[in-house]
Design a protein around this motif. Sequence first.
Motif, mmCIF file in Angstrom:
data_model
loop_
_atom_site.group_PDB
_atom_site.id
_atom_site.type_symbol
_atom_site.label_atom_id
_atom_site.label_comp_id
_atom_site.label_asym_id
_atom_site.label_seq_id
_atom_site.Cartn_x
_atom_site.Cartn_y
_atom_site.Cartn_z
ATOM 1 N N LEU A 136 0.828 -1.208 0.000
ATOM 2 C CA LEU A 136 0.000 0.000 0.000
ATOM 3 C C LEU A 136 0.861 1.256 0.000
ATOM 4 O O LEU A 136 0.546 2.237 -0.682
ATOM 5 C CB LEU A 136 -0.931 0.005 1.215
ATOM 6 N N ASN A 137 1.949 1.217 0.755
ATOM 7 C CA ASN A 137 2.862 2.353 0.799
ATOM 8 C C ASN A 137 3.442 2.630 -0.586
ATOM 9 O O ASN A 137 3.438 3.771 -1.068
ATOM 10 C CB ASN A 137 3.980 2.063 1.802
ATOM 11 N N LEU A 138 3.903 1.583 -1.250
ATOM 12 C CA LEU A 138 4.478 1.745 -2.586
ATOM 13 C C LEU A 138 3.429 2.236 -3.583
ATOM 14 O O LEU A 138 3.689 3.154 -4.382
ATOM 15 C CB LEU A 138 5.086 0.429 -3.063
ATOM 16 N N GLY A 166 2.661 -13.398 -10.905
ATOM 17 C CA GLY A 166 2.577 -12.121 -10.215
ATOM 18 C C GLY A 166 1.457 -11.254 -10.747
ATOM 19 O O GLY A 166 0.527 -11.732 -11.387
ATOM 20 N N VAL A 167 1.560 -9.943 -10.451
ATOM 21 C CA VAL A 167 0.525 -8.987 -10.827
ATOM 22 C C VAL A 167 1.170 -7.691 -11.293
ATOM 23 O O VAL A 167 2.165 -7.232 -10.725
ATOM 24 C CB VAL A 167 -0.405 -8.684 -9.622
ATOM 25 N N TRP A 168 0.603 -7.110 -12.353
ATOM 26 C CA TRP A 168 0.967 -5.762 -12.787
ATOM 27 C C TRP A 168 0.003 -4.765 -12.160
ATOM 28 O O TRP A 168 -1.209 -4.945 -12.209
ATOM 29 C CB TRP A 168 0.849 -5.616 -14.301
ATOM 30 N N ALA A 196 12.147 -4.447 -1.172
ATOM 31 C CA ALA A 196 11.602 -5.223 -0.049
ATOM 32 C C ALA A 196 10.465 -6.136 -0.496
ATOM 33 O O ALA A 196 10.284 -7.228 0.051
ATOM 34 C CB ALA A 196 11.115 -4.273 1.045
ATOM 35 N N LEU A 197 9.720 -5.692 -1.500
ATOM 36 C CA LEU A 197 8.580 -6.468 -1.987
ATOM 37 C C LEU A 197 8.946 -7.415 -3.127
ATOM 38 O O LEU A 197 8.086 -8.153 -3.618
ATOM 39 C CB LEU A 197 7.482 -5.518 -2.488
ATOM 40 N N HIS A 198 10.198 -7.372 -3.577
ATOM 41 C CA HIS A 198 10.621 -8.111 -4.776
ATOM 42 C C HIS A 198 9.801 -7.651 -5.975
ATOM 43 O O HIS A 198 9.369 -8.464 -6.804
ATOM 44 C CB HIS A 198 10.467 -9.620 -4.574
ATOM 45 N N ALA A 199 9.596 -6.339 -6.040
ATOM 46 C CA ALA A 199 8.809 -5.739 -7.114
ATOM 47 C C ALA A 199 9.704 -4.919 -8.026
ATOM 48 O O ALA A 199 10.740 -4.398 -7.603
ATOM 49 C CB ALA A 199 7.713 -4.847 -6.532
ATOM 50 N N GLN A 200 9.296 -4.822 -9.269
ATOM 51 C CA GLN A 200 10.009 -3.990 -10.239
ATOM 52 C C GLN A 200 9.139 -2.795 -10.594
ATOM 53 O O GLN A 200 7.933 -2.944 -10.827
ATOM 54 C CB GLN A 200 10.322 -4.797 -11.494
ATOM 55 N N ILE A 201 9.753 -1.623 -10.631
ATOM 56 C CA ILE A 201 9.031 -0.386 -10.914
ATOM 57 C C ILE A 201 9.514 0.161 -12.259
ATOM 58 O O ILE A 201 10.718 0.324 -12.479
ATOM 59 C CB ILE A 201 9.272 0.666 -9.811
ATOM 60 N N LEU A 214 4.694 -7.031 -9.400
ATOM 61 C CA LEU A 214 4.843 -7.643 -8.087
ATOM 62 C C LEU A 214 4.804 -9.151 -8.201
ATOM 63 O O LEU A 214 3.808 -9.727 -8.657
ATOM 64 C CB LEU A 214 3.732 -7.154 -7.148
ATOM 65 N N ALA A 215 5.884 -9.792 -7.813
ATOM 66 C CA ALA A 215 5.949 -11.257 -7.837
ATOM 67 C C ALA A 215 5.430 -11.806 -6.519
ATOM 68 O O ALA A 215 5.402 -11.125 -5.490
ATOM 69 C CB ALA A 215 7.377 -11.709 -8.080
ATOM 70 N N GLN A 216 5.020 -13.065 -6.536
ATOM 71 C CA GLN A 216 4.596 -13.727 -5.311
ATOM 72 C C GLN A 216 5.731 -13.737 -4.299
ATOM 73 O O GLN A 216 6.884 -14.019 -4.628
ATOM 74 C CB GLN A 216 4.180 -15.171 -5.595
ATOM 75 N N ARG A 217 5.418 -13.418 -3.058
ATOM 76 C CA ARG A 217 6.424 -13.425 -1.993
ATOM 77 C C ARG A 217 6.445 -14.810 -1.348
ATOM 78 O O ARG A 217 5.420 -15.274 -0.841
ATOM 79 C CB ARG A 217 6.117 -12.364 -0.963
ATOM 80 N N ARG A 218 7.613 -15.423 -1.346
ATOM 81 C CA ARG A 218 7.725 -16.794 -0.846
ATOM 82 C C ARG A 218 8.124 -16.859 0.632
ATOM 83 O O ARG A 218 7.750 -17.767 1.335
ATOM 84 C CB ARG A 218 8.760 -17.562 -1.660
#
Length: 220
Positions: A136-138, A166-168, A196-201, A214-218
């Motif tokens: 939510l912060n991101l 994941g999700v776009w 921290a989220l293993h996300a690409q911006i 956003l990829a699934q966090r394992r």
Amino acid sequence: MNIQEVQIGLGGVQFFGKMAASISHEIKNVLAIINENAGLLEDICFMAERGKPIDPDRLKRLSGSVKDQIRRADHIMTVMNRFAHSVDEATVSIDVSEVLELLVSLSARFVAMRGVVLEVGKPVGATITTFPFVLLNLLWLCLDYAMAVVGPGKTIELLAEKTGDGVWFRFCKLENMETDAAPLFPAEREAALGQALHAQIFRDPAAREVRVLLAQRRNA
């Protein structure tokens, strides 16, 4: 504690404080309207005591206004409760559409103040395992940037799309991304949250959009 953890921690506190302040402002607005209606009811009682007939339609309007504000307050507190619980677990499966719904509810006052319209895409029926509060912060920072570069159309299209594992998240119709006034994005804070989220911006001026993959966090 490393620099990234400090950025995420301090940024998270600032984010929570900003949203809590906005929510409390909305609650005060509700109370102010209810208080105004209470004053009008007192006036009606005062006039009735002096023999002036009571207007039933006016009473109904006042009653309806109070009920509307109670419903509004209930919605605000529901949003606050959901937001507060977003810090409960660092790794949890969440509904993507519900995250966007919460983001829109939290940011509604800021969006209105800046004269922006949000167009939210259809629910995607997808879940993602992640840290809800950090996500939510991101997403808020992405939306804040989007509002700064939205352009004269003042309309942001907010989409979520399932892809692979994941999700776009997409912030579209951003017409002023290349102007001198556009803020730096992503900056250190967004980069730290993304890591921290293993996300690409992605910042894509040609497509007039910002995307977060956003990829699934394992792991926690």
